[in-house]
Structures are given as C-alpha cells and as structure tokens.
Design an enzyme around this catalytic site. Structure first.
Site, short mmCIF file in Angstrom:
data_model
loop_
_atom_site.label_atom_id
_atom_site.label_comp_id
_atom_site.label_asym_id
_atom_site.label_seq_id
_atom_site.Cartn_x
_atom_site.Cartn_y
_atom_site.Cartn_z
CB SER A 96 31.56 69.95 35.08
OG SER A 96 32.21 69.75 36.50
CE LYS A 143 25.39 53.33 45.41
NZ LYS A 143 26.86 53.51 45.27
CB ALA A 196 31.35 61.50 40.26
NE ARG A 233 37.84 57.82 34.25
CZ ARG A 233 38.93 57.24 34.85
NH1 ARG A 233 39.09 56.98 35.74
NH2 ARG A 233 39.62 56.57 33.67
#
Lengths: 363, 363
Positions: free
Chosen positions: B40, B104, B17, B21
């Site tokens: 991934s 989260k 996601a 990064r």
C-alpha cells in the site's frame, strides 16, 4: 367500477379480426355483458366468424358495420378495426350513442383521437382502449407495491419491451405492416403497451422529452417494424424509461421498474403466461453481501390469482361504466380516455423522433 | 487454461481497495496461487489490511507499490488501483516482468490501455482484467445455449444493466466519482460489465455505431453518475444492445439476449445471488396460445453449480496462463487483452457520444 347491471350490456363487434375471437369470449365470460351482434364488411365473413367461434344463434349477424350501429339494441361496440378506420367508425358509433371499446393503437395520431374523444364526450358515451393488462389484478397489486408502499423508493428507471417474431407472410401481407391500414406498424401494435407501461409506472405524468434510438427498422413503405426509444422525465433526467418493440425478436413482454430502494420485474406483463394465476417479482434493499460474494436478498415472488381473464375484467369494467351512465345518467369516466390520449401522445412523439432522425421531441 | 502448476503462482496485491479483500480470498481459494505480498502507499495501511483480512504472517507487507514490484519472488500483481494510476503502475509491473491482473476499467481510455498492453506484450507477461463473471461456469453454459445450440436463432437484441444505489457519502467522497481518480465514473465502474456483456453476446465483434441516450447524469466535475447507450450492429440495425448503468438505482445486473427464436435472461449476471449455485432462464419458441390467452411455453431454468467462486476461477485461469508462460516459455494468451481492448474501445465510444451531446459514434 359500477354495480352489476340488472340487464347486461349488449355488445356489437365491428370487424372480425383475430383479436375479436378473444374479446367475444371475454364478453360472454364477463358477468354483466352479452355478445349481441357481429358485423363484418360481408355477411359471409361475419357468418364464418360466428360459426368458427361457436357464437350463439341468437347473436345478430350483419354484413356491414353500419347495420350494427343502426341496431337500437346494441349498447356498446368493440372495434378491432385497422387503425386507419378508427376515426370514421368510432365517431360514427359515438354519434349513434354506442359506447366505444376500441383496439390499440386508438388512432393514427392524437389529432384523430381527439376527434373520437370529442365525439364520445359530446354524445355521452364511454371510451376505452383495449389495453387488457391494465385490468389484471396483478397490475393493481404491482401498483400498490409501487406507490402505496413506497417499497421501491423514488422510481428512476423503467424498462419495457414488447416483441414478437412474425412470419415472412406477416411481413408481406398483414395489415399491421401496411401504410394505408396500420401505418404505425410495430410501434402502434405492440409498442403501445410499452409506452402505456411507462405512463402507468409514472402515474400518467407525461415525460419531458422522447428520443427514438437509431436502431429503427422500417419496411419499404416506411412502416416501423422495430424500434427503441428513451422516455425521459426531467432534464437532467429524474426518471428514464426505455422501450423496445420489434416484429423480429422472439416473444417478450418485459417490464422492470427500478427505484432507489428496490425493483419490480416481470416478463409477461401484457399477457400472463397463464390465465388463472400470474406473478411478478420484487427486490427490496438489495446490497451485495460482505466481500461482494453474493446478494443479501433475492427477488421475492408475488402470485396473484385471477378468477376471470384480464380481457373479461376489461369488459366488466367497461360494461360497469356503461351501466352507470345508462341507469343513473352519470357522465362517462374520463380516466380511460385520458390514459388513451396520453399513450397516443407518447406514441406520436416517438414516431416524430423516428421521422426526424432520432432528434429529441419535447413535450 | 493451463495445467495446475507444481509451484503456485505468487501474487502481490498493489493497493488495498475493498475489492482486494475479495480477490485476496480468491487467490487463496484458487488451487494454483498464493498471496505472497501486499503493498500500500503506507506500511500502516498495508498492515491494517493484512490484519483485517486474516492474512497469513508469511505474507510480505510493503509500504510502497514499488517494493512489491521489486520483490523477485512476486510472479504476478493484482491491481485494484484508481483508474488514473493504471497506466503508470501496470507498465511498471510489466517492465519488471510481473503478470498483470487489473481491475476494470482497465484505463482512462484505449490509448492508455494500448500502452499497458504493449508493455505486457513486449515483456512477455499475461494481462487480464477483473471481469469475474466471464469465468463463472454459468457464463460458459450460457454461451453454449447462445452459440452452439443456436436455440435463440439470430440474436437481434441484447439488454444489460448494472446499477447500484450509492450513499450520499459515496457521491461526495468515493474515488469512483472523482475526476482525477476514476474519471469514467459509473460508466467505467459498472457500465464496463454491461458493455462487456454486449461484446460477449456478439462473440467480441465490435459494433457499427454507439449512441448515448440523453438521460446522462454527471456530477459537478463532469463525472458520469448514470447513463444509457445504444450499441448498434449493422446499419440498418441487425442487432441492437441497450445498456443502462447508474449509481442511483437499486442493485440490478440484468442481462437479456433475444433472438428470432428465443431469449435468455438472468438478473444477477455480474455477481450471482449466491456463490455455490447460479441460474439463468431461457425461453424457446414462445408463441401466444390459441386466442392469445396465455403462452405456449414458460421460461426454463438452468442451474449451474460452481465449486469455486467466480473470482477464484478467474485467478485460477490467470495463474494457469502464467504457469504456462513460466514453464514452457509460451506466449501470453492474447484472448484476454483483446477482450479488455474491445470493452475499453466501446466504453470510449459511449463516453465520446456523451461528451458530444449524444451524437452517434461510428467504429
């Protein structure tokens, strides 16, 4: 606002509450008005007020409200009375053709206010409530930012607080916690500003529904000391306003207006930190920087200077309208009664939701 | 936090996601950790991520999450997966003795989270969620202001927002609006921070009741896109927290904490405006000046510098705990799982109140 009158508007003050000191000063600061008379329930109180505030000797000192209203030279009255007395005295003032500048909350409910407004209208006198912040040039500047420039995009969230941490003596004795005096408590006294700010930000459109939050706090007489509410436009919501007013929290006057494109924020919207200069911040087009390690923009500060304090600007605006009515037989400006009416309607709805266990109240 | 480890903690990232990064960079910035592997669902995606982010050639690139978990040199995993995958993969990681740093919201509900936490505990691995702001030195400084110095008096009001104006494409396609991916929508994604801030300000005391406000907005699949809630401590209320999270409003991250004696305020609490230096304001003993023509004090600004960005400090804290477990066979620190559990409980309560038509949910 009307032109500067050749002869100043003569104000009578009815009631010697603390706030009257500030407005007495404002009446003298404003270029088109003069303090002409002071009336209290006793001549001693009125005299005391006059001497405490360095009121000029030429100002008439009366030992009853009626005497102020009977003085044919009084053009307008400023009325900082307990809310429960507003209906009686504002109607009395209107009937004697006195223009009415009245402290907020304007009445115990909108039914009472309608009677006052009807009396003002049928007697051709101007009505305005004491929401001073509406007259500050900062407020005008914020409105430009909000509406003219469309910088914020569609406004979908408004947040406003008015809190002040009162003393135990206040909670015991002040008229603002007495059911027979200011029965609306903190909601009426300081929540008025929060509700006014929501309406202001929505260009005086009334909401769809109002819901009190469960954190309401009342004293043993049922007077609200602290409460919060959701003011919702559209269902589902297009815009939501959240207000919080409290006699328990340290002084705050927050106003945040957020749209799809930006937000506007200030923390002293009711009474600016200082008289001569006030500011607000706005942030437009805020995104997180690459990798989300910061923001692409920071809030911009807008500073607005003011030659006169906002309460003097309020008096000036009011006196200008009175002057227009007096000199050109024009009608009272319906804008100000309309603002008061809507604010009082909103206040009534919050109160009703509180009384009905936080049920939503629809308009 | 533990001592700086002699051999750095080797991180595997599971899922590529966008947020990965930022955390990949943080892992390398933190003094005690190294990015060791990336996994991934396809080897192509993992390779693309590695090349897009200038990942060193020595970093292992895997075409499945399992391969990362099977690598015996991976000490810990960072898991930025859709919430619906957390239970499965966090439990899998724990069983293979990998320490778990997870984005989260931690899970779809607290029942799921309990299973994850149980797996971590029984396997002796550290658990922490990705609430980066908790690790910023500004947050530490604010806590001192709040609790140690008692400057604010009794905290009775907390207000927090997290909003971001997303694109039409996001509303159509992002996993954060998909019922089968991040079913908690805006409440889980950004409301998590608001709820965490309330708990933080109350020293992780759970509230008495939680009530969603009627302004909730959902998409056609029932995923929350915008909502507000009241988080109440005590009944009648001793402290009330109000949160607002939305995918429709321009970026905001407001936190205001108000007590009987003062207030603390910042507008970038989740991600500071800039990395190296952040600030907050507090106002103590604010009263209106004589005649109510201004304030006696203005907000004071506190600036807190930070050598490392908050996400690197989070990684450093986490890696330090992992190091302690590895070198001295100590137990995982229960503080971080406890914070996650309480935040998730609060989130569940807001969700439940939303689902039950804004009825109050009691703890």
């Amino acid at each position: 606002m009307g032109e500067k009158p050749e002869t100043p508007i003569r104000f009578g003050i009815i009631g010697c509450a603390n706030i009257a000191r500030k407005v007495a000063r404002a009446i003298n600061l404003a270029p088109c008005s003069v303090l002409y008379a002071i009336g209290s329930r006793s001549i001693e109180k009125a005299k005391q007020f006059a001497s405490d505030n360095g009121v000029r000797e030429s100002v008439k000192i009366y030992g009853s409200y009626d005497q102020v209203l009977d003085d044919p030279f009084v053009d307008a009255v400023y009325m900082p009375l307990p809310t429960s007395l507003h209906l009686h005295w504002a109607v009395m003032a209107a009937r004697r053709k006195k223009h009415v500048l009245i402290e907020k909350p304007t009445a115990l409910d909108v039914t009472e206010l309608e009677q006052i407004l009807e009396a003002c209208e049928s007697n051709g006198v101007q009505f305005m409530d004491g929401s001073m912040w509406l007259h500050h040039p900062r407020t005008v500047k914020m409105k430009e930012t909000l509406f003219d420039s469309k910088l914020l995009g569609d406004v979908n969230y408004i947040y406003s607080t008015s809190t002040t941490s009162v003393s135990p003596e206040f909670l015991e004795n002040d008229i603002r916690v007495k059911a027979d005096m200011d029965a609306l408590g903190a909601l009426g006294d300081i929540g008025w500003y929060c509700l006014g700010a929501i309406l202001w930000a929505k260009n005086y459109q009334l909401p769809t529904l109002v819901t009190a939050l469960p954190d309401v706090s009342k004293n043993s007489n049922g007077v609200i000391l602290s409460c919060s509410a959701s003011i919702q436009y559209g269902e589902p919501a297009e815009t939501v306003g959240i207000i919080h007013c409290s006699f328990f929290s340290s002084t705050s006057m927050d106003l945040t207006i957020t749209g799809s494109g930006g937000s506007l924020n200030l923390r002293d919207f009711i009474i600016p930190y200082q008289e001569s200069s006030a500011s607000f911040e706005f942030t437009v087009g805020a995104k997180l920087a690459q990798l989300h390690i910061g923001w692409n923009v920071k809030p911009q500060k807008v500073v607005v200077d003011s030659e006169l304090p906002q309460e003097a600007l309020m008096v000036q605006e009011f006196a200008g309208l009175v002057h227009d009515i007096r000199t050109s037989a024009s009608h009272p400006d319906p804008k100000w009664p309309d603002i008061s009416r809507k604010t009082q309607m909103l206040l009534d709805a919050v109160k009703k939701s509180v009384d009905f266990g936080c049920k939503p109240v629809y308009f």
